[in-house]
Enzyme design. Structure first.
Site, mmCIF file in Angstrom:
data_model
loop_
_atom_site.group_PDB
_atom_site.id
_atom_site.type_symbol
_atom_site.label_atom_id
_atom_site.label_comp_id
_atom_site.label_asym_id
_atom_site.label_seq_id
_atom_site.Cartn_x
_atom_site.Cartn_y
_atom_site.Cartn_z
ATOM 1 N N GLY A 124 0.836 -1.208 0.000
ATOM 2 C CA GLY A 124 0.000 0.000 0.000
ATOM 3 C C GLY A 124 0.862 1.246 0.000
ATOM 4 O O GLY A 124 1.920 1.265 0.619
ATOM 5 N N THR A 127 6.614 -6.723 2.101
ATOM 6 C CA THR A 127 7.798 -6.415 1.277
ATOM 7 C C THR A 127 9.065 -6.978 1.918
ATOM 8 O O THR A 127 9.965 -7.455 1.217
ATOM 9 C CB THR A 127 7.922 -4.883 1.098
ATOM 10 O OG1 THR A 127 6.698 -4.421 0.532
ATOM 11 C CG2 THR A 127 9.079 -4.512 0.199
ATOM 12 N N ILE A 141 1.684 3.077 7.034
ATOM 13 C CA ILE A 141 0.948 3.892 8.016
ATOM 14 C C ILE A 141 0.612 3.058 9.250
ATOM 15 O O ILE A 141 0.268 3.600 10.279
ATOM 16 C CB ILE A 141 -0.359 4.475 7.419
ATOM 17 C CG1 ILE A 141 -1.355 3.370 7.059
ATOM 18 C CG2 ILE A 141 -0.065 5.363 6.222
ATOM 19 C CD1 ILE A 141 -2.769 3.889 6.834
ATOM 20 N N ASP A 142 0.738 1.735 9.155
ATOM 21 C CA ASP A 142 0.333 0.854 10.270
ATOM 22 C C ASP A 142 1.371 0.807 11.403
ATOM 23 O O ASP A 142 1.053 0.369 12.499
ATOM 24 C CB ASP A 142 0.106 -0.582 9.770
ATOM 25 C CG ASP A 142 -0.921 -0.660 8.663
ATOM 26 O OD1 ASP A 142 -1.733 0.272 8.529
ATOM 27 O OD2 ASP A 142 -0.903 -1.648 7.904
ATOM 28 N N ARG A 152 -24.623 12.343 20.216
ATOM 29 C CA ARG A 152 -24.498 11.033 19.554
ATOM 30 C C ARG A 152 -23.211 10.307 19.963
ATOM 31 O O ARG A 152 -22.265 10.932 20.424
ATOM 32 C CB ARG A 152 -24.414 11.225 18.040
ATOM 33 C CG ARG A 152 -25.729 11.489 17.382
ATOM 34 C CD ARG A 152 -25.503 11.821 15.915
ATOM 35 N NE ARG A 152 -26.770 11.954 15.208
ATOM 36 C CZ ARG A 152 -26.923 12.597 14.063
ATOM 37 N NH1 ARG A 152 -25.888 13.185 13.480
ATOM 38 N NH2 ARG A 152 -28.097 12.668 13.484
HETATM 39 O O1 F6P Z 1 -1.081 -1.497 5.207
HETATM 40 C C1 F6P Z 1 -1.637 -0.258 4.977
HETATM 41 C C2 F6P Z 1 -3.119 -0.355 4.880
HETATM 42 O O2 F6P Z 1 -3.647 0.936 4.644
HETATM 43 C C3 F6P Z 1 -3.829 -1.011 6.061
HETATM 44 O O3 F6P Z 1 -3.989 -0.128 7.142
HETATM 45 C C4 F6P Z 1 -5.122 -1.456 5.449
HETATM 46 O O4 F6P Z 1 -5.669 -2.534 6.146
HETATM 47 C C5 F6P Z 1 -4.685 -1.859 4.063
HETATM 48 O O5 F6P Z 1 -3.474 -1.177 3.781
HETATM 49 C C6 F6P Z 1 -5.677 -1.526 2.973
HETATM 50 O O6 F6P Z 1 -5.200 -2.068 1.786
HETATM 51 P P1 F6P Z 1 -5.704 -1.675 0.341
HETATM 52 O O7 F6P Z 1 -5.255 -0.278 0.039
HETATM 53 O O8 F6P Z 1 -5.051 -2.666 -0.552
HETATM 54 O O9 F6P Z 1 -7.195 -1.750 0.379
#
Ligand code: F6P
Length: 372
Positions: free
Chosen positions: A12, A113, A134-135, A170
Site C-alpha cells: 500500500g 515487502t 501507516i500501520d 451522539r
Molecule cells: O497497510 C496499509 C493499509 O492501509 C492497512 O492499514 C489497510 O488494512 C490496508 O493497507 C488496505 O489495503 P488496500 O489499500 O489494498 O485496500
C-alpha cells in the site's frame, strides 16, 4: 567501480515514499556517483522490466508529494497473477536484475515487502529495504514512515467529529486503519481524546464500552467518540477464534497456529464489524450512533515534516550501506540514527501493540475506556 542500483515501492502507498526515493536517489547519485533506475508498480514492474529513469530531474520536486512516483502493487514475486494463473515469477525477476546489471535492489515497503525481499536475497540478490507503512507494524524499527502523517490525519478527523457528536448527543464510531495492529487507532485516539479506544491487541467487551458511554451520559456528557481499529475484535469473537484454532490439526512441527494477536488468524471484516458495533452500542445505550470510516484518506496527501525527515534519513543511510556493500538488511530507525537489521530478523514478524504498552497505560490514566 560505479554501482548500479534499482529501486521499487511495494504494498500500500504511504506518505513519505517519494521523500525516501529522493533520499536514496540523491545520495547515491550526487554523493556516491552511482546509477539508479526505478521499477514501476512494485515487483510486477521488476518482473515485466518496466523501468523509469531516475537521473536527477525526476528526483526534484517530489519531497512533498503524496503517493509514489514509481507506482506500487501488492504483487509478490513467488505468487504473481499472470495470464489468469498465479505463478512463481522469482526466476524472471532474478533474470531482470542481472540483465539491468544491478549491484543492489532497494525495496521500500511494509511487512509483506520485507518477506519478499528476503526471498530475493535467498536467491542471491543484493537486497536492501526501508520500512514504510501507516500501520507502524514493521518489527525491529522504532517507527515506519507514513505513520506520522496518518496519525495527524486521523487525529484531525477525531477533533472534527467531536463537535458534531457533542451537538447531536451522539456516539460517533470512527474506524481507523492499521490492519492487524492498533498503533494508529491508539495514537490518534489518545491525541484526539477519544472516549473509547478499541484495538486488535485488547479484545473488547461491548458491555464495558456501553457502560463507559452510559456513565458519560450520567455525568452530563451524552456524547462519545469511539476510536476503533479496523482489526479490533470482541472477546466473544476472540474466544471463538481460539476455539476454532484449537480444533485445527497440528502443523508438521507439532505446533498450532499463533494464538496472539487473535485477528491474525482470519480475514477481518473491517467495515462490517464497525457497523455492527455501532448498532449494538445504540441498543445498549439508547443514544443514536453514527459511523465514520476514514479509509484511504489516511494514506493520501502530503507527508508530514516528521515523515519527510524520517524517509530522508533512512534513504540516505541506505545509500551509505550500498556504498559499503552491506546488503540483506532493512534500514531501521533507531533513536536519532539508523541501524541495519538483518532481513531474516524482520521478515514474517509483526510489531503489534503490547497490551501493557506505555501508550495504553497513558490512555487508561486519562480515563479512556479500552474495551476491557
Ligand atoms: O497497510 C496499509 C493499509 O492501509 C492497512 O492499514 C489497510 O488494512 C490496508 O493497507 C488496505 O489495503 P488496500 O489499500 O489494498 O485496500
Amino acid at each position: 567501480m560505479t554501482k548500479y542500483i534499482g529501486i521499487l515501492t511495494s504494498g500500500g502507498d504511504s506518505p513519505g515514499l517519494n521523500a525516501a526515493i529522493r533520499g536514496v536517489g540523491k545520495a547515491s547519485l550526487n554523493h556516491y556517483g552511482m546509477h539508479i533506475i526505478g521499477f514501476r508498480d512494485g515487483f510486477r514492474g521488476l518482473m515485466e522490466n518496466r523501468t523509469m529513469r531516475l537521473d536527477g530531474g525526476q528526483l526534484s520536486d517530489i519531497l512533498t508529494r503524496g503517493g509514489t512516483i514509481l507506482g506500487t502493487s501488492r504483487d509478490k514475486p513467488h505468487r504473481m497473477p499472470v495470464g489468469g494463473k498465479v505463478l512463481d515469477m522469482t526466476d524472471v525477476i532474478v533474470g531482470n536484475y542481472h540483465d539491468n546489471h544491478l549491484d543492489a535492489l532497494v525495496c521500500l515497503g511494509g511487512g509483506g515487502t520485507q518477506k519478499n525481499a528476503l526471498r530475493l536475497k535467498e536467491k542471491g540478490l543484493n537486497v536492501i529495504t526501508l520500512p514504510k507503512t501507516i500501520d507502524n507494524d514493521v518489527a525491529m524499527t522504532d517507527t515506519t514512515f507514513g505513520f506520522d502523517t496518518a496519525l495527524g490525519i486521523a487525529t484531525e478527523a477525531i477533533d472534527r467529529l467531536h463537535s458534531t457528536a457533542h451537538s447531536h448527543h451522539r456516539i460517533i464510531v470512527v474506524e481507523i486503519m492499521g490492519h492487524r495492529a492498533g498503533w494508529l487507532a491508539l495514537g490518534a485516539g489518545i491525541a484526539g481524546g477519544a472516549d473509547v479506544i478499541l484495538i486488535p491487541e485488547i479484545p473488547y467487551e461491548v458491555e464495558s464500552v456501553a457502560e463507559a458511554i452510559r456513565e458519560r451520559s450520567r455525568s452530563g456528557k451524552p456524547f462519545s467518540i469511539v476510536a476503533v481499529a479496523e482489526g479490533a475484535i470482541s472477546m466473544q469473537e476472540h474466544l471463538a477464534m481460539l476455539a476454532a484454532q484449537d480444533k485445527k490439526p497440528k502443523t508438521k512441527g507439532g505446533k498450532k497456529g499463533a494464538a496472539i494477536p487473535p485477528a491474525h488468524a482470519t480475514e477481518i471484516q473491517y467495515a462490517d464489524h464497525t457497523l455492527r458495533l455501532a448498532k449494538k452500542l445504540e441498543q445498549l445505550t439508547g443514544l443514536e450512533a453514527r459511523v465514520t470510516i476514514l479509509g484511504h484518506l489516511q494514506r493520501g496527501g502530503i507527508p508530514s515534516a516528521a515523515d519527510r525527515l524520517l524517509a530522508t534519513r533512512l534513504g540516505t543511510a541506505c545509500a551509505d550501506l550500498i556504498n559499503e556493500g552491506h546488503y540483506g538488511v532493512m534500514v531501521a530507525a533507531k533513536g536519532d540514527g539508523t541501524r541495519a537489521v538483518k532481513l531474516d530478523d524482520v521478515a514474517g514478524k509483526v510489531k503489534t501493540v503490547p497490551p501493557d504498552h506505555p501508550w495504553v497505560e497513558s490512555a487508561r490514566r486519562v480515563g479512556t475506556n479500552m474495551g476491557d
